[in-house]
Design an enzyme around this catalytic site. Sequence first.
Site, short mmCIF file in Angstrom:
data_model
loop_
_atom_site.label_atom_id
_atom_site.label_comp_id
_atom_site.label_asym_id
_atom_site.label_seq_id
_atom_site.Cartn_x
_atom_site.Cartn_y
_atom_site.Cartn_z
N HIS A 261 0.98 -1.23 0.05
CA HIS A 261 0.04 -0.05 0.16
C HIS A 261 0.70 1.36 0.11
O HIS A 261 1.77 1.27 0.51
CB HIS A 261 -1.23 0.00 1.12
CG HIS A 261 -0.44 0.19 2.44
ND1 HIS A 261 -0.20 1.55 3.18
CD2 HIS A 261 -0.31 -0.78 3.53
CE1 HIS A 261 0.23 1.13 4.21
NE2 HIS A 261 0.38 -0.23 4.93
N ASP B 184 6.29 2.46 6.87
CA ASP B 184 5.02 1.35 6.48
C ASP B 184 4.00 2.27 5.82
O ASP B 184 3.44 3.58 6.14
CB ASP B 184 4.29 1.23 7.94
CG ASP B 184 2.97 0.92 7.82
OD1 ASP B 184 2.53 0.50 6.90
OD2 ASP B 184 2.34 0.96 8.85
N GLU C 205 -5.21 1.41 2.87
CA GLU C 205 -5.07 0.33 3.83
C GLU C 205 -4.85 0.90 5.07
O GLU C 205 -5.56 0.12 6.14
CB GLU C 205 -3.74 -0.41 3.37
CG GLU C 205 -3.37 -1.45 4.34
CD GLU C 205 -3.06 -1.50 5.70
OE1 GLU C 205 -2.99 -2.54 6.33
OE2 GLU C 205 -2.20 -0.16 5.98
N GLU C 206 -4.40 1.95 5.24
CA GLU C 206 -4.46 2.58 6.63
C GLU C 206 -5.57 2.98 7.52
O GLU C 206 -5.82 3.18 8.62
CB GLU C 206 -3.52 3.82 6.78
CG GLU C 206 -2.12 3.60 6.57
CD GLU C 206 -1.45 2.88 7.30
OE1 GLU C 206 -1.92 2.34 8.52
OE2 GLU C 206 -0.04 2.57 7.24
N ASP D 245 4.19 -5.96 3.88
CA ASP D 245 3.94 -4.96 4.92
C ASP D 245 4.97 -4.85 5.85
O ASP D 245 5.91 -5.65 5.77
CB ASP D 245 2.39 -5.02 5.40
CG ASP D 245 1.77 -3.68 5.72
OD1 ASP D 245 2.58 -2.48 5.84
OD2 ASP D 245 0.70 -3.45 5.56
N HIS E 273 4.49 2.91 13.36
CA HIS E 273 3.42 4.24 13.39
C HIS E 273 4.00 5.33 14.15
O HIS E 273 3.24 6.03 14.51
CB HIS E 273 1.94 3.71 13.77
CG HIS E 273 1.38 3.00 12.89
ND1 HIS E 273 -0.05 2.62 12.89
CD2 HIS E 273 1.57 2.28 11.52
CE1 HIS E 273 -0.45 2.08 11.65
NE2 HIS E 273 0.58 1.85 11.00
#
Length: 369
Positions: A72, A189, A223-224, A244, A324
């Site tokens: 993604h 990410d 995706e997030e 990922d 994150h």
Amino acid sequence: MKLPAIDSNYLVDILLKLLFTPSPSGYTDRVVHLVCEELERLGVPFELTRRGAIRATLKGRVSQPDRAVVAHIDTLGAMVKGLKENGRLQLVPVGHWNARFAEGARATLFTDTGQLRGTILPMKASGHTFGPEIDNQPGGWDHVEFRIDSRVSDLNGLLRLGVHVGDFLAIDTCPEITDTGFINARHLDDKAGAAVLLATIEAVQRECPDLPVDCHPLFTISEEVGSGASAALHQDVAEMLTIDNGTTAPGQNSSEFGVTIAMADQSGPFDYHLTHRVIQLCQEFSIPHQRDVFRYYRSDSAAALEAGNDVRTALVTFGVDASHGYERIHLDALESLARLVGVYMQAPPLFSRDRYEMGPRAGFPTQPG
């Protein structure tokens, strides 16, 4: 099958281009154009969904049962929740991330007419003014604000700047690559996963283009926020390998080196047979790897299955420290992952009966036991 030679310089170069292209979920058009331009340069045909998910095609000797490899290109970010009387902005997150990682971050605000730079700050940001109150103030998105780098100190000033509720913020990635091979940045990410996929495509096109079956590299854009690959799959895809991040944290078995293969996440176990095919390829080609289970994690695989796709899914990851947040990975994991994806693209399909959505019992596998 053979291990493709991954061009590490290309991998790092395209990763930096991705990192310097803002793409919070919902504001991804620029990065979509970047990836499309790169696929055109590599000579890979592709098509776009209405919203911008990319479905490319590497032709194989047969078209079914074909496979997909997905990464993604959307990231975490923020959005304006309110315009404040002091000329600053109330925020809400885009995607799931903690406000403590936003404090002090530089960011770009995208208005209807242009861009504005600024900083995300806690309400009490001056140690010379608030002293120990800084350490005692509560955290969370209700306790931070965005300070714009313009002469604005009230609500009318914000309106004159053209700021509105719902404007997007893209957080600066601040990448740094050390001489020890570590890569530090926000949004690794899954910009690193997209770079791995593009580097694999480049290597396969150059060294082993004779694939056994069609392979569809997919680049998803939501995706997030949970939807991811739900609307990007070709209907005849039988196998989907997701790239990922893995989480290198206490209590986890992930590593910043080699490939981390996820056996399950919060959505449940991944497909047994596809996951063990990936493990087998790592063993056969001496690709360092480890297995892990993620409790607070979901990926494009979950989105694809929840959308009703009857597809075998597996998740292969590069280990990320401080996921994150301000993340760190190592080039070793990206190179190992690209080699694995390269041999997977060359591998025969798992089961010939998977070319059919429905079929007889004949040819259906049995797990050991």
